[in-house]
Design a protein around this motif. Structure first.
Motif, PDB file in Angstrom:
ATOM      1  N   CYS A   7       0.843  -1.193   0.000  1.00  0.00           N
ATOM      2  CA  CYS A   7       0.000   0.000   0.000  1.00  0.00           C
ATOM      3  C   CYS A   7       0.884   1.252   0.000  1.00  0.00           C
ATOM      4  O   CYS A   7       1.873   1.307   0.724  1.00  0.00           O
ATOM      5  CB  CYS A   7      -0.907  -0.009   1.222  1.00  0.00           C
ATOM      6  N   CYS A  10       0.286   3.142   3.725  1.00  0.00           N
ATOM      7  CA  CYS A  10       0.811   2.493   4.929  1.00  0.00           C
ATOM      8  C   CYS A  10       1.884   1.474   4.492  1.00  0.00           C
ATOM      9  O   CYS A  10       2.566   1.718   3.517  1.00  0.00           O
ATOM     10  CB  CYS A  10      -0.328   1.844   5.729  1.00  0.00           C
ATOM     11  N   CYS A  27      -4.706   0.802   0.222  1.00  0.00           N
ATOM     12  CA  CYS A  27      -5.409  -0.380   0.736  1.00  0.00           C
ATOM     13  C   CYS A  27      -6.752  -0.018   1.370  1.00  0.00           C
ATOM     14  O   CYS A  27      -7.010   1.127   1.727  1.00  0.00           O
ATOM     15  CB  CYS A  27      -4.525  -1.142   1.725  1.00  0.00           C
ATOM     16  N   CYS A  30      -6.592   1.658   4.859  1.00  0.00           N
ATOM     17  CA  CYS A  30      -6.308   3.095   4.808  1.00  0.00           C
ATOM     18  C   CYS A  30      -7.551   3.869   4.360  1.00  0.00           C
ATOM     19  O   CYS A  30      -7.822   4.952   4.868  1.00  0.00           O
ATOM     20  CB  CYS A  30      -5.156   3.386   3.840  1.00  0.00           C
TER      21      CYS A  30
HETATM   22 ZN   LIG Z   1      -2.739   1.109   3.552  1.00  0.00          ZN
END
Ligand SMILES: [Zn+2]
Length: 338
Positions: A7, A10, A27, A30
């Protein structure tokens, strides 16, 4: 092999089940987060006042004021230091060893307990060895760290009951710190999407395993179950050291290095951590079966909340060991990775 997709906000890795990336490479966790999902974790504001309130109520009630779960890592060592030096509490240092603890970690705990003149209980057992071994031999996806943390908490709770200790200082990394005082969170909280598959696999394994192996008949299915069960005999709260430790770990690492002779482990995963040897195997399997580890989940959370730099997290999460090391450790379980 296609390189795994991470991602871009993150550090979670797409696994097609619990974590999925959208067209922009962000993702689902998130995306949920930016829609206002979680709010009360990992605040920079100190929670120390809440902590002191609890201590004032419980001080002097048991044979010890608190039990500190000491792994030999920086957080738990600093926790013991703070309990003794800052809060002047009668703290019991408790360390468990499933026979995969590193010499360095045990050395750290022993030095700290001695320097601080804390009573120190070292619990070593091979009770879990058979289960670890069967998880590997049966190619079970159950997470070693997960079953181990349930067992650890169970032993800690029984010890707290034995000495009527009202407060347990324990729990995990900053990424797992909760503001809720009622008890520790399950490290692999099944309610969190990132842990859904890991928790399910572990629970299913335990459920089946308990029925076929009488030795583990009473093994709790989850940390929640261990806590609920223990609560019927003895009431205590489990608090994270991150309620009272300085936010920047450099601050307390300096103190424990200087005053307790604390040292970083030469090799541990993630980088700059102090984990047991079995952790390498657990990490290897987690990545193989789920694409990422619980460390990814914890650090992803910190990155999202802006308290950890993404590049630094990625660097710490890089695999820093090889199969030779895995097999050296696995040999103790009569297992070999091909
Ligand atoms: Zn993420």
């Amino acid at each position: 092999m296609e390189k795994s997709k991470i991602c871009r906000r993150c550090v979670l890795v797409e696994n097609g089940v619990d974590v999925r990336l959208n067209q922009e490479g962000v993702c689902n966790i998130c995306l949920d987060y930016s829609e206002g999902g979680k709010t009360d974790n990992l605040q920079r504001n100190p929670l120390e006042s809440g902590f002191i309130k609890i201590l004032n109520k419980t001080k002097g009630k048991g044979e010890y004021d608190c039990l500190v779960m000491c792994s030999g890592g920086k957080d738990s060592t600093a926790a013991l230091y703070f309990m003794k030096k800052r809060y002047k509490l009668n703290a019991l240092a408790f360390t468990f060893d499933h026979s995969f603890e590193s010499k360095e970690a045990l050395e750290n705990v022993k030095n700290a307990a001695e320097a601080l003149k804390a009573d120190f209980l070292y619990f070593k057992s091979e009770f879990m060895k058979e289960m670890f071994c069967d998880i590997l031999k049966n190619n079970s996806k159950a997470v070693l760290c997960h079953v181990c943390s349930i067992w650890y908490m169970d032993i800690v709770l029984k010890t707290a009951a034995r000495f009527k200790i009202p407060v347990i200082i324990g729990g995990w990394t900053k990424g797992q710190c909760s503001r809720k005082a009622e008890s520790a969170r399950e490290r692999f909280d099944e309610k969190e999407k990132e842990f859904a598959s890991m928790s399910k696999e572990t629970k299913e394994f335990l459920n089946m395993y308990k029925k076929t192996n009488p030795k583990y008949r009473d093994f709790p299915l989850s940390m929640r179950e261990a806590i609920t069960r223990a609560g019927k005999k003895h009431k205590c709260v489990i608090l994270s050291p991150h309620w009272f430790l300085p936010f920047e770990s450099e601050e307390y690492v300096e103190i424990i290095k200087r005053e307790l002779g604390w040292k970083y482990a030469a090799l541990s995963y993630p980088a700059k951590s102090t984990n047991c040897e079995l952790n390498f195997i657990s990490v290897y399997n987690s990545i193989k079966y789920f694409g990422y580890t619980h460390y990814h989940v914890e650090m992803a959370k910190m990155v999202r909340e802006g308290v950890l730099d993404r590049e630094e997290a990625l660097k710490n999460l890089e695999i820093n060991f090889d199969k030779t090391l895995l097999n050296k450790i696995a040999a103790k379980l009569d297992y070999r990775f091909d």
